[in-house]
Design a protein around this motif. Structure first.
Motif, short mmCIF file in Angstrom:
data_model
loop_
_atom_site.label_atom_id
_atom_site.label_comp_id
_atom_site.label_asym_id
_atom_site.label_seq_id
_atom_site.Cartn_x
_atom_site.Cartn_y
_atom_site.Cartn_z
N PHE A 1 -105.88 -41.86 23.18
CA PHE A 1 -105.75 -41.65 21.57
C PHE A 1 -107.03 -41.42 20.99
CE2 PHE A 1 -101.82 -42.53 23.20
CZ PHE A 1 -100.98 -42.30 22.22
N LEU A 2 -108.10 -42.09 21.20
CA LEU A 2 -109.37 -41.93 20.56
C LEU A 2 -110.02 -40.55 21.07
CD1 LEU A 2 -112.24 -42.72 19.55
CD2 LEU A 2 -112.98 -43.38 21.93
N ALA A 3 -109.86 -39.83 21.77
CA ALA A 3 -110.11 -38.39 22.15
C ALA A 3 -109.24 -37.54 21.27
CB ALA A 3 -109.88 -38.05 23.41
N GLY A 4 -108.01 -37.84 21.23
CA GLY A 4 -107.12 -36.89 20.30
C GLY A 4 -107.70 -37.10 18.79
N ALA A 5 -108.00 -38.44 18.40
CA ALA A 5 -108.84 -38.49 17.17
C ALA A 5 -110.02 -37.73 16.81
CB ALA A 5 -108.97 -40.05 16.80
N LEU A 6 -110.91 -37.76 17.64
CA LEU A 6 -112.10 -37.09 17.81
C LEU A 6 -112.00 -35.93 17.60
CD1 LEU A 6 -114.09 -38.72 20.73
CD2 LEU A 6 -114.22 -39.33 18.24
N ALA A 7 -110.81 -35.22 18.29
CA ALA A 7 -110.55 -33.70 18.07
C ALA A 7 -110.09 -33.24 16.55
CB ALA A 7 -109.48 -33.32 19.20
N VAL A 8 -109.14 -34.37 16.11
CA VAL A 8 -108.85 -34.03 14.63
C VAL A 8 -110.03 -34.22 13.85
CG1 VAL A 8 -107.71 -35.19 12.74
CG2 VAL A 8 -106.54 -35.24 15.09
N ILE A 9 -110.92 -35.06 13.93
CA ILE A 9 -112.16 -35.42 12.97
C ILE A 9 -112.84 -33.78 12.95
CG2 ILE A 9 -114.04 -36.37 12.05
CD1 ILE A 9 -112.40 -38.96 13.25
N HIS A 10 -113.04 -33.34 14.38
CA HIS A 10 -113.87 -32.37 14.62
C HIS A 10 -113.71 -31.19 14.12
CE1 HIS A 10 -116.03 -29.46 17.08
NE2 HIS A 10 -117.09 -30.05 17.15
N SER A 11 -112.29 -30.83 14.26
CA SER A 11 -111.60 -29.71 13.84
C SER A 11 -111.45 -29.55 12.35
CB SER A 11 -110.39 -29.29 14.62
OG SER A 11 -109.57 -30.48 14.09
N ARG A 12 -111.63 -31.02 11.73
CA ARG A 12 -111.35 -30.73 10.38
C ARG A 12 -112.63 -30.56 9.60
NH1 ARG A 12 -109.09 -36.21 9.11
NH2 ARG A 12 -111.24 -36.98 9.03
N GLU A 13 -113.72 -31.23 10.10
CA GLU A 13 -114.88 -31.04 9.36
C GLU A 13 -116.02 -30.41 10.08
OE1 GLU A 13 -116.18 -34.63 7.83
OE2 GLU A 13 -114.17 -35.68 8.03
#
Length: 450
Positions: A415-427
């Motif tokens: 779930f941490l890796a999923g959150a990192l991907a969200v933030i990376h793709s957003r910003e």
């Protein structure tokens, strides 16, 4: 489920920040609470923090997310009911409770993390790295601090306390720091997770070089082979995340970047093998001579056991947390394998198989193992994860360094890796807008600026 622009602009408040730090600290320490019924509650501090985060962000829970979570639960129940030998069904449902608990608190963490901006969360993980490095340096050099750490471990942990200091002195030249955890692998695991998270989120130029320096510093202080997984994760980031969100680039350019990332993976593998052959010369010699029980428990035995269990029970494997079911098979593998020539006495099979990637297939079999991965992928998508392949790749790599399939640490990684991907793709690829100078208008009557 994506957050609204207002949520992102507001960012995490002081409660979110405090609970996220407590969650990560709880995963690092791994302190468990044992209930009167004999069911342990692992990483209790992370459990409290994750539950409060989920409660705080309960307004973001919708029907589709609930259905996705229930689908995961139903699949896990079906895997238990179709597993062989109902004698162990009680233990399997204890594992089911721990699995559900781990997923619930991981969802709470995901909600909070995706409110962070890239630089904010990168700073949090870098701070964890710095604190771990400083604490390990103190434990390596200051005797009273080491005694404080050992005293804490003796009071808090009633089982699983590391007792192989003589082996560490032989392999690494000194006693490895535990830094208030039950064993050194917890320190190296959390350091590597934090360092990689910083690497993904950091907007700095040349961050790969700084990341490698960070891992090198971690090795000097911690001396854990888990840190080499951090090098293996560089191509995972480059292939699955960095090349996926380059808006405005030609398709051919992205393909070249993927091949470049694969070339980098091969280069890093060669460099990593060369460095490992120097830094772990004694341990590599023990591995090839069959005298490294730790390597056998993390890499060799889990694969051999998974191969046997999937062949005999392809539908449902050994059943969730089916340690007693596989006990005799584990003994056979440890006794007969040419990869281990020394006698290794272990209390339970859980102590002898420490690789949660292969435990997934051992416990669930090929059929339910695939089905659960699909269901968890849907759950991540409903939460708002933007790159499922990246999340699973990171989960699989870290699985080579940790056991405890139903443990919160296992599912925190996903779930941490999923959150990192969200933030990376957003910003990740926001660039400052170009400032255009106003075009001067010239009067028809002269060369005068308007």
């Amino acid at each position: 489920m994506m957050h609204t622009p207002a949520d992102i602009n507001r960012g995490p408040n002081i409660i979110d920040r405090t609970l996220v730090v407590l969650y990560l600290l709880g995963i690092y320490l791994g302190i468990s609470l044992h209930l009167s019924q004999g069911v342990p509650v692992p990483s209790i501090l992370a459990g409290v923090a994750g539950s409060l985060l989920l409660l705080k962000h309960s307004s973001r829970i919708n029907d589709r997310l609930v259905l996705a979570f229930l689908a995961v639960i139903v699949i896990m129940v079906l895997s238990i009911l179709t597993a062989p030998d109902y004698t162990y069904i009680g233990e399997r449902f204890k594992g089911f409770i721990q699995f559900g608990y781990s997923l619930i608190i991981a969802c709470g963490l995901f909600f909070a993390l995706t409110l962070y901006r890239r630089e904010q969360l990168a700073f949090v993980f870098l701070a964890f790295c710095v604190v771990i490095l400083f604490g390990c340096a103190l434990e390596n050099t200051v005797v009273p601090f080491r005694e404080l750490s050992d005293g804490f471990r003796a009071v808090v942990f009633d089982a699983g306390i590391y007792s192989s200091d003589l082996r560490d002195q032989y392999l690494y030249g000194r006693i490895r720091p535990k830094l208030f955890t039950s064993e050194p692998s917890f320190v190296s695991f959390m350091f590597t997770v934090s360092a990689f998270s910083w690497y993904v989120l950091s907007p700095m130029r040349g961050k790969m070089f700084l990341y490698l320096l960070l891992l090198a510093g971690g090795y000097m202080a911690i001396r854990g082979p888990t840190l080499f997984l951090g090098v293996a994760l560089i191509p995972v980031y480059q292939v699955f995340l960095a090349t996926r969100h380059e808006r405005g680039r030609a398709r051919g350019s992205n393909i070249l970047r993927v091949f470049g990332a694969l070339f980098l993976a091969g280069l890093l593998a060669v460099v990593g093998l060369a460095a490992g052959s120097i830094l772990f010369e004694e341990r590599i010699a023990d591995i090839f001579s069959g005298r490294d029980a730790s390597f056998f428990a993390r890499i060799v035995a889990p694969f051999l056991l998974a191969k046997d269990i999937i062949f005999e029970h392809p539908l449902a494997g050994a059943g969730l947390a089916g340690w007693e079911f596989i006990e005799n098979r584990v003994v056979q593998i440890y006794t007969n394998s040419s990869w281990l020539v020394i006698d290794f006495n272990f209390k339970t099979a859980a102590h002898a198989i420490t690789n949660y990637f292969w435990l997934h297939w051992i416990f669930l079999g090929l059929f339910w193992g695939v089905i659960l991965i699909v269901a968890l992928s849907v759950l991540l998508r409903r939460l708002g994860a933007s790159n499922i392949l990246f999340a699973w790749a990171v989960w699989a790599v870290f699985g080579q360094a940790a056991g405890g399939y139903v443990d919160p640490r296992t599912w925190m990684v996903l779930f941490l890796a999923g959150a990192l991907a969200v933030i990376h793709s957003r910003e990740g690829h926001r660039r400052p807008a170009r400032v255009r100078m106003p075009t001067p208008a010239i009067r028809t009557t002269g060369a005068e600026w308007r």
